[in-house]
Design a protein around this motif. Sequence first.
Motif, PDB file in Angstrom:
ATOM      1  N   TYR A  37       0.815  -1.204   0.000  1.00 42.81           N
ATOM      2  CA  TYR A  37       0.000   0.000   0.000  1.00 42.81           C
ATOM      3  C   TYR A  37       0.855   1.263   0.000  1.00 42.81           C
ATOM      4  N   THR A  38       0.361   2.287  -0.706  1.00 46.48           N
ATOM      5  CA  THR A  38       1.023   3.587  -0.755  1.00 46.48           C
ATOM      6  C   THR A  38       0.373   4.517   0.266  1.00 46.48           C
ATOM      7  N   PRO A  39       1.131   5.028   1.241  1.00 45.07           N
ATOM      8  CA  PRO A  39       0.543   5.968   2.208  1.00 45.07           C
ATOM      9  C   PRO A  39       0.115   7.263   1.518  1.00 45.07           C
ATOM     10  N   VAL A  40      -1.031   7.777   1.909  1.00 41.25           N
ATOM     11  CA  VAL A  40      -1.564   9.017   1.339  1.00 41.25           C
ATOM     12  C   VAL A  40      -1.547  10.083   2.425  1.00 41.25           C
ATOM     13  N   ARG A  41      -0.960  11.222   2.105  1.00 43.67           N
ATOM     14  CA  ARG A  41      -0.843  12.299   3.093  1.00 43.67           C
ATOM     15  C   ARG A  41      -0.565  13.608   2.372  1.00 43.67           C
ATOM     16  N   CYS A  42      -0.976  14.712   2.977  1.00 45.93           N
ATOM     17  CA  CYS A  42      -0.643  16.035   2.440  1.00 45.93           C
ATOM     18  C   CYS A  42      -0.449  16.997   3.602  1.00 45.93           C
ATOM     19  N   ALA A  43       0.060  18.188   3.292  1.00 37.76           N
ATOM     20  CA  ALA A  43       0.351  19.176   4.335  1.00 37.76           C
ATOM     21  C   ALA A  43      -0.909  19.594   5.086  1.00 37.76           C
ATOM     22  N   LEU A  44      -2.048  19.596   4.402  1.00 38.17           N
ATOM     23  CA  LEU A  44      -3.289  20.003   5.046  1.00 38.17           C
ATOM     24  C   LEU A  44      -3.655  19.066   6.198  1.00 38.17           C
ATOM     25  N   ASP A  45      -3.295  17.808   6.084  1.00 39.54           N
ATOM     26  CA  ASP A  45      -3.619  16.839   7.140  1.00 39.54           C
ATOM     27  C   ASP A  45      -2.979  17.226   8.472  1.00 39.54           C
ATOM     28  N   ASP A  46      -1.788  17.818   8.411  1.00 39.83           N
ATOM     29  CA  ASP A  46      -1.092  18.199   9.639  1.00 39.83           C
ATOM     30  C   ASP A  46      -1.746  19.404  10.318  1.00 39.83           C
ATOM     31  N   THR A 169     -24.122  16.152   4.324  1.00 42.69           N
ATOM     32  CA  THR A 169     -23.086  15.609   3.434  1.00 42.69           C
ATOM     33  C   THR A 169     -21.736  16.265   3.705  1.00 42.69           C
ATOM     34  N   VAL A 170     -21.743  17.572   3.902  1.00 41.20           N
ATOM     35  CA  VAL A 170     -20.495  18.292   4.201  1.00 41.20           C
ATOM     36  C   VAL A 170     -19.922  17.830   5.534  1.00 41.20           C
ATOM     37  N   LEU A 171     -20.787  17.701   6.558  1.00 40.70           N
ATOM     38  CA  LEU A 171     -20.317  17.268   7.876  1.00 40.70           C
ATOM     39  C   LEU A 171     -19.747  15.844   7.824  1.00 40.70           C
ATOM     40  N   ILE A 172     -20.389  14.968   7.082  1.00 36.21           N
ATOM     41  CA  ILE A 172     -19.877  13.599   6.942  1.00 36.21           C
ATOM     42  C   ILE A 172     -18.503  13.615   6.297  1.00 36.21           C
ATOM     43  N   SER A 173     -18.352  14.422   5.253  1.00 38.29           N
ATOM     44  CA  SER A 173     -17.060  14.504   4.567  1.00 38.29           C
ATOM     45  C   SER A 173     -15.987  15.059   5.499  1.00 38.29           C
ATOM     46  N   LYS A 180      -9.445  11.260  11.453  1.00 42.56           N
ATOM     47  CA  LYS A 180      -8.218  10.668  10.917  1.00 42.56           C
ATOM     48  C   LYS A 180      -8.492   9.305  10.278  1.00 42.56           C
ATOM     49  N   GLN A 181      -9.665   9.202   9.682  1.00 47.28           N
ATOM     50  CA  GLN A 181      -9.991   8.029   8.881  1.00 47.28           C
ATOM     51  C   GLN A 181      -9.523   8.210   7.446  1.00 47.28           C
ATOM     52  N   HIS A 182      -9.368   9.453   7.036  1.00 49.98           N
ATOM     53  CA  HIS A 182      -8.947   9.765   5.669  1.00 49.98           C
ATOM     54  C   HIS A 182      -8.040  10.970   5.665  1.00 49.98           C
ATOM     55  N   SER A 183      -7.219  11.025   4.641  1.00 57.78           N
ATOM     56  CA  SER A 183      -6.453  12.230   4.338  1.00 57.78           C
ATOM     57  C   SER A 183      -7.347  13.191   3.555  1.00 57.78           C
ATOM     58  N   ALA A 184      -7.011  14.464   3.593  1.00 54.95           N
ATOM     59  CA  ALA A 184      -7.721  15.435   2.765  1.00 54.95           C
ATOM     60  C   ALA A 184      -7.604  15.068   1.286  1.00 54.95           C
ATOM     61  N   VAL A 185      -6.514  14.409   0.921  1.00 53.20           N
ATOM     62  CA  VAL A 185      -6.335  13.953  -0.464  1.00 53.20           C
ATOM     63  C   VAL A 185      -7.473  13.025  -0.873  1.00 53.20           C
ATOM     64  N   ASP A 186      -7.884  12.146   0.042  1.00 50.34           N
ATOM     65  CA  ASP A 186      -8.952  11.195  -0.260  1.00 50.34           C
ATOM     66  C   ASP A 186     -10.272  11.913  -0.536  1.00 50.34           C
ATOM     67  N   VAL A 187     -10.520  12.981   0.219  1.00 54.55           N
ATOM     68  CA  VAL A 187     -11.751  13.756   0.032  1.00 54.55           C
ATOM     69  C   VAL A 187     -11.740  14.443  -1.326  1.00 54.55           C
ATOM     70  N   PHE A 188     -10.636  15.111  -1.644  1.00 55.93           N
ATOM     71  CA  PHE A 188     -10.558  15.813  -2.926  1.00 55.93           C
ATOM     72  C   PHE A 188     -10.558  14.831  -4.099  1.00 55.93           C
ATOM     73  N   ALA A 189      -9.955  13.664  -3.911  1.00 55.82           N
ATOM     74  CA  ALA A 189      -9.930  12.667  -4.982  1.00 55.82           C
ATOM     75  C   ALA A 189     -11.312  12.109  -5.258  1.00 55.82           C
ATOM     76  N   ALA A 190     -12.204  12.154  -4.268  1.00 52.45           N
ATOM     77  CA  ALA A 190     -13.561  11.655  -4.465  1.00 52.45           C
ATOM     78  C   ALA A 190     -14.368  12.549  -5.399  1.00 52.45           C
ATOM     79  N   LEU A 191     -14.017  13.822  -5.484  1.00 54.43           N
ATOM     80  CA  LEU A 191     -14.816  14.773  -6.252  1.00 54.43           C
ATOM     81  C   LEU A 191     -14.819  14.472  -7.752  1.00 54.43           C
ATOM     82  N   PRO A 192     -13.649  14.217  -8.391  1.00 58.36           N
ATOM     83  CA  PRO A 192     -13.709  13.869  -9.813  1.00 58.36           C
ATOM     84  C   PRO A 192     -14.423  12.547 -10.074  1.00 58.36           C
ATOM     85  N   VAL A 193     -14.341  11.602  -9.131  1.00 60.63           N
ATOM     86  CA  VAL A 193     -15.082  10.345  -9.287  1.00 60.63           C
ATOM     87  C   VAL A 193     -16.578  10.636  -9.281  1.00 60.63           C
TER      88      VAL A 193
END
Length: 218
Positions: A37-46, A169-173, A180-193
């Motif tokens: 697995y590739t760890p997913v993380r960004c500066a916003l998470d910190d 929906t916003v609160l769930i996201s 800390k179930q998801h990185s902010a990257v995961d949230v933004f990646a969901a949008l194009p899907v």
Amino acid sequence: MRWLFQNRKKELLMLLFWPIYLFFFVFLERFKTMAYYTPVRCALDDLIPFCEYFLPAYFAWFVFMAGVHLYTIFRAPGAYRKMLQFFCVTFGLTTVIYFLWPTCQELRPETFPRSNLMTTIVGWLYLLDTPTNVCPSLHVIGSVAALLGAWWANGLNRPLPRALLTILTVLISLSTVFLKQHSAVDVFAALPVCAIGYLAVYGLPWQKRRKPADPVDA
């Protein structure tokens, strides 16, 4: 019950998507070791602190999903069919992404900043839910799918229900990153899907389209 099987056969058959999807999801969760697995993380998470008070919003996802399914299958079958098509496209695409690019997250705190009932429940959640296959976030995609189903459903497509469910929906996201179930990257990646699913099922936003017919006894 007889009425349900007589009048909602197509809708009930569409529910077969869920056991099929869950089979592949559980398979992907279990067949690889963490080394793949590739760890997913960004500066916003910190910058986002852990906050257990988002736990009710996180679990509201399950009630939201089940509630919109039940409402639409009985009261708005046209909206229900559109919603299930959206789930098929987006969750199917996400499964392919998980298979081709297995991801994980390493954001969970080793110790909680506070000790209370909610942090205890979060600890149980961490034990039950593996931190793998996280990008894009299914919590976000599922919330958007349920929201769109509600927006198209007679009785739920009025301004107040729309506004309240959009806030939910916003609160769930947000809950996915604050717990800390998801990185902010995961949230933004969901949008194009979600955008791909919307285009595939609902069409271009500016296209004139007819809402699916939703008579109660359809």
